[in-house]
Design a protein around this motif. Structure first.
Motif, short mmCIF file in Angstrom:
data_model
loop_
_atom_site.label_atom_id
_atom_site.label_comp_id
_atom_site.label_asym_id
_atom_site.label_seq_id
_atom_site.Cartn_x
_atom_site.Cartn_y
_atom_site.Cartn_z
N ASP B 34 0.83 -1.19 0.00
CA ASP B 34 0.00 0.00 0.00
C ASP B 34 0.87 1.24 0.00
N SER B 35 0.60 2.10 -0.94
CA SER B 35 1.33 3.35 -0.96
C SER B 35 0.37 4.45 -1.36
N GLY B 36 0.72 5.65 -1.03
CA GLY B 36 -0.17 6.75 -1.38
C GLY B 36 0.36 8.09 -0.93
N LEU B 37 -0.37 9.12 -1.29
CA LEU B 37 -0.01 10.48 -0.90
C LEU B 37 -0.68 10.81 0.43
N MET B 38 0.11 11.16 1.42
CA MET B 38 -0.45 11.52 2.72
C MET B 38 -0.88 12.99 2.70
N ARG B 39 -2.05 13.25 3.22
CA ARG B 39 -2.54 14.64 3.30
C ARG B 39 -3.22 14.81 4.65
N LYS B 40 -3.37 16.04 5.03
CA LYS B 40 -4.12 16.32 6.24
C LYS B 40 -5.24 17.28 5.91
N LEU B 41 -6.44 16.94 6.36
CA LEU B 41 -7.59 17.80 6.09
C LEU B 41 -7.69 18.88 7.17
N PRO B 42 -8.23 20.01 6.82
CA PRO B 42 -8.45 21.03 7.85
C PRO B 42 -9.62 20.62 8.72
N PRO B 43 -9.60 20.99 9.99
CA PRO B 43 -10.73 20.62 10.85
C PRO B 43 -12.02 21.27 10.37
#
Lengths: 153, 192
Positions: B34-43
Motif C-alpha cells: 500500500d502506498s499513497g499520498l499523505m494529506r491532512k484535512l483542515p478541521p
C-alpha cells in the motif's frame, strides 16, 4: 601397482533429489510470509492512479481504515447502477454512512491509537471529484483528518 | 532372513506436496504494498462567518482545474508538465520578483536568519474534475516542495534530505513549509 585406479564410469551419476523438498519449502515460507490475504471483497472496479512519484509506503496497516470508491462491478450494476459508489468494508454505503463507519473503526481500536488512525481513500482513477469532495467533508465532520490517497508509482 | 527395523518412509512425494502448497501461496499472494499520498484535512468549522486570514495576492499561487481537466495556472492556461517548475520558482522566488511571494527573515536552527517566503499554494477543482488529474496536480506540488527541500539539504548539509537527522529535517521544513490550500470546490461544469 597403481594405487589410484581410474574409476570407470559407465553411467551418469544420478542427481540426488533429496534436497528438493527443502528448496520448495524455503520458497513456500517466503510466499507465506509475504502473502497478505485479502480481507475485503472488492465490489467496485478499482484502477489506482499510476505514475504518482511522491507516494510513500503505508506503515502500520492496523491503523488504517479503507474507503473504496468506484464504479460497481458488472454483477452489481443491476442493483446499484453504473455511477461511482462508495464501499465501506464489505458493503456499499452512502455518503451519510461515513461518519458512522469512522466511529465503528475507532471503537474497534484501543483508545491510545485513535489519534494515529489514517483513512486511506482507494479511488478509481476515472471517478469525478464531486464524490471525493463529499467524502472529504464527511471525514472532516468526523474529525478523521489524516487521509491517504492511494496510488502507485 | 528378513531385516528387522523400521522401514524407511518414502519421501519421494514430499516434493509434490510442498509444490502444491507453493502453488497455493503463489496464487494467493498479492505483492502490492500500500502506498499513497499523505494529506491532512483542515478541521471542520461549523460557522463560516469567521473570516479566513487575509493573504496578499502576491503570496498566493493559484491552480484551477475545470471539469474538462484543463489547468489554469496563475491565470494562464497551463500544462501539468510545467506545473512543478512553476511552483518551485514561485516558492523560491530567487530574484525577489514583486509578483512573487514576500519573504520574512526568520531565525531558524542551523541556518541562522534566513528569508522564508510566505507562499501559499491554492488548488481549486470542479466537481467534474477527474480524480486522476487532481491527484497528479497534488503530486506535482508535493514534488516541488520535496525537490526544494532536497536541494537545500544537499547545499547545506551535503546529504540527502531523507538521510538527515530529525531536527535538521525540521529546520528545512521551517524554511519550506508545505502550505497547500484547497478551496471548497465549485460546481461550474455541471454535475456529471
Amino acid at each position: 601397482m597403481s594405487k589410484f585406479k581410474q574409476k570407470t564410469q559407465k553411467e551418469n551419476p544420478k542427481i540426488s533429489t533429496a534436497s528438493m523438498p527443502d528448496i520448495i519449502f524455503m520458497l513456500i515460507f517466503f510466499f507465506m510470509v509475504t502473502t497478505v490475504l485479502r480481507e475485503v471483497e472488492l465490489k467496485i472496479k478499482l484502477r489506482l492512479p499510476q505514475q504518482i512519484s511522491e507516494v510513500k509506503k503505508m506503515e502500520k496497516k492496523n491503523l488504517v481504515s479503507y474507503i473504496y470508491v468506484g464504479e460497481p462491478k458488472k454483477q452489481f450494476q443491476k442493483i446499484y447502477g453504473t455511477e461511482p459508489r462508495i464501499q465501506l468494508n464489505d458493503a456499499f454505503g452512502k455518503i451519510s454512512d461515513i461518519q458512522k463507519f469512522i466511529e465503528l473503526e475507532r471503537a474497534a481500536r484501543p483508545e491510545s491509537d485513535i489519534p494515529f488512525l489514517t483513512t486511506s481513500l482507494k479511488v478509481d482513477k476515472d471517478v469525478k471529484m464531486g464524490i471525493i469532495t463529499d467524502i472529504k467533508q464527511e471525514l472532516r465532520k468526523a474529525n478523521a483528518l489524516k487521509i491517504n490517497y492511494s496510488a502507485r508509482k | 532372513m528378513a531385516k528387522r527395523g523400521i522401514p524407511e518412509i518414502n519421501a519421494g512425494s514430499m516434493a509434490d506436496i510442498s509444490f502444491l502448497l507453493l502453488i497455493f501461496f503463489l496464487v494467493a499472494t498479492s505483492m502490492d504494498i500500500d502506498s499513497g499520498l499523505m494529506r491532512k484535512l483542515p478541521p471542520w468549522v461549523e460557522n463560516l462567518d469567521v473570516k479566513p486570514p487575509e493573504v496578499k495576492r502576491r503570496n498566493v499561487f493559484t491552480v484551477l482545474i475545470n471539469a474538462n481537466n484543463d489547468l489554469l495556472i496563475q491565470g494562464e492556461w497551463g500544462n501539468i508538465k510545467d506545473l512543478r517548475k512553476k511552483v518551485k520558482e514561485f516558492i523560491e522566488n530567487p530574484n525577489d520578483d514583486p509578483n512573487m511571494p514576500e519573504k520574512e527573515i526568520k531565525n531558524i536552527p542551523y541556518f541562522g536568519n534566513y528569508p522564508v517566503s510566505k507562499q501559499v499554494i491554492s488548488v481549486q477543482n470542479d466537481r467534474g474534475t477527474k480524480y486522476e488529474i487532481y491527484l497528479k496536480v497534488q503530486n506535482e506540488i508535493v514534488a516541488a516542495y520535496n525537490e526544494l527541500r532536497e536541494e537545500l539539504a544537499q547545499k547545506k548539509f551535503g546529504k540527502s534530505y531523507n538521510k538527515l537527522d530529525e531536527d535538521k529535517r525540521e529546520a528545512i521544513n521551517l524554511i519550506y513549509p508545505q502550505r497547500i490550500s484547497e478551496a471548497e470546490p465549485k460546481n461550474i461544469g455541471g454535475r456529471k
